[in-house]
Design a protein around this motif. Structure first.
Motif, PDB file in Angstrom:
ATOM      1  N   GLU A 119       0.206  -2.807  -1.726  1.00 37.25           N
ATOM      2  CA  GLU A 119       0.314  -3.096  -0.293  1.00 37.25           C
ATOM      3  C   GLU A 119       0.855  -4.499  -0.051  1.00 37.25           C
ATOM      4  OE1 GLU A 119      -3.276  -2.251   1.856  1.00 37.25           O
ATOM      5  OE2 GLU A 119      -3.240  -0.132   1.294  1.00 37.25           O
ATOM      6  N   ASP A 120       0.395  -5.472  -0.833  1.00 36.08           N
ATOM      7  CA  ASP A 120       0.898  -6.844  -0.690  1.00 36.08           C
ATOM      8  C   ASP A 120       2.379  -6.914  -1.035  1.00 36.08           C
ATOM      9  OD1 ASP A 120      -1.632  -7.733   0.039  1.00 36.08           O
ATOM     10  OD2 ASP A 120      -2.174  -8.325  -2.005  1.00 36.08           O
ATOM     11  N   VAL A 121       2.776  -6.217  -2.090  1.00 39.47           N
ATOM     12  CA  VAL A 121       4.181  -6.189  -2.502  1.00 39.47           C
ATOM     13  C   VAL A 121       5.036  -5.619  -1.375  1.00 39.47           C
ATOM     14  CG1 VAL A 121       5.806  -4.986  -4.036  1.00 39.47           C
ATOM     15  CG2 VAL A 121       3.781  -6.109  -4.991  1.00 39.47           C
ATOM     16  N   VAL A 122       4.589  -4.521  -0.801  1.00 39.35           N
ATOM     17  CA  VAL A 122       5.354  -3.862   0.261  1.00 39.35           C
ATOM     18  C   VAL A 122       5.434  -4.758   1.499  1.00 39.35           C
ATOM     19  CG1 VAL A 122       5.355  -1.904   1.863  1.00 39.35           C
ATOM     20  CG2 VAL A 122       4.986  -1.528  -0.580  1.00 39.35           C
ATOM     21  N   GLN A 123       4.337  -5.378   1.845  1.00 38.54           N
ATOM     22  CA  GLN A 123       4.351  -6.277   3.006  1.00 38.54           C
ATOM     23  C   GLN A 123       5.349  -7.419   2.774  1.00 38.54           C
ATOM     24  OE1 GLN A 123       0.562  -8.037   3.961  1.00 38.54           O
ATOM     25  NE2 GLN A 123       1.291  -8.807   5.909  1.00 38.54           N
ATOM     26  N   GLN A 124       5.307  -8.012   1.594  1.00 37.46           N
ATOM     27  CA  GLN A 124       6.232  -9.096   1.276  1.00 37.46           C
ATOM     28  C   GLN A 124       7.680  -8.594   1.258  1.00 37.46           C
ATOM     29  OE1 GLN A 124       5.353 -12.246   1.179  1.00 37.46           O
ATOM     30  NE2 GLN A 124       7.438 -12.912   0.818  1.00 37.46           N
ATOM     31  N   ALA A 125       7.892  -7.382   0.760  1.00 35.11           N
ATOM     32  CA  ALA A 125       9.244  -6.817   0.727  1.00 35.11           C
ATOM     33  C   ALA A 125       9.787  -6.616   2.140  1.00 35.11           C
ATOM     34  CB  ALA A 125       9.246  -5.495  -0.043  1.00 35.11           C
ATOM     35  N   PHE A 126       8.952  -6.143   3.059  1.00 31.39           N
ATOM     36  CA  PHE A 126       9.408  -5.971   4.441  1.00 31.39           C
ATOM     37  C   PHE A 126       9.738  -7.318   5.088  1.00 31.39           C
ATOM     38  CE2 PHE A 126       7.537  -1.602   4.493  1.00 31.39           C
ATOM     39  CZ  PHE A 126       8.678  -0.941   4.910  1.00 31.39           C
TER      40      PHE A 126
END
Length: 186
Positions: free
Chosen positions: A38-45
């Motif tokens: 979830e953190d990775v995805v948030q940072q990617a967005f």
């Protein structure tokens, strides 16, 4: 949609986020982010939003975003300086989106679970390039051009690495039959 975002319409980017969060979570989990998916995805967005000026007009958003997710996942795994166990990645992958409906026949569910476990174990034995191409093409159901765009590789490289990866998987899993994802003609 990108034009609306570039024009300063915040709801347009929210729509993109809602539309692509599921696949981004599956990608991060499948690529090893584990509990950090979830953190990775948030940072990617966030990175995707900041890089929208470099987004090529006419390109597909999903492969572009997934290449950012893959880079973010690699950075997170490297920064953590620890190896994720198969059980941790598998649990994160299953938590990202249920693959077997609760109403499924228990025997079928068990066979699917065993098949997924065997496939994940075999994927772990592949090189990073081979694991990436198989993950994008089959687990994330991207077609060949999307896979090439997401990985930043020429289409011929995708074809050759996918071919080699599937041969290796075939040796590791003699009964392995990939499920086609995406349309080759796009």
């Amino acid at each position: 949609m990108i034009a609306r975002v570039r024009a300063g319409e915040p709801e347009a980017y929210a729509e993109l986020v809602r539309a692509h969060t599921g696949i981004a979570l599956r990608a991060a989990a499948a690529l090893g982010a584990g509990a950090d998916a979830e953190d990775v995805v948030q940072q990617a967005f966030v990175k995707a939003y900041c890089a929208l000026g470099r987004f090529r007009d006419g390109a597909k958003f999903r492969p572009w975003l997934l290449s950012i997710v893959a880079n973010e996942t690699r950075n997170t795994v490297r920064t953590a300086a620890r190896q994720r166990t198969l059980a941790g990645r598998e649990a994160a992958f299953v938590e990202a989106e249920p693959l077997i409906p609760e109403s499924a026949d228990p025997a079928v569910a068990t066979l699917e679970s065993e098949r997924r476990d065997a496939l994940q174990s075999a994927l772990d034995k592949l090189s990073e390039e081979h694991r990436l191409v198989v993950t994008y093409r089959y687990l994330l159901e991207m077609d060949e051009p999307e896979t090439a765009q997401a990985l930043g590789w020429p289409r011929g490289t995708v074809k050759s690495r996918l071919n080699r990866a599937l041969r290796k998987l075939g040796r590791l899993l003699p009964d392995f039959q990939p499920r086609e994802g995406g349309d080759e003609g796009e």
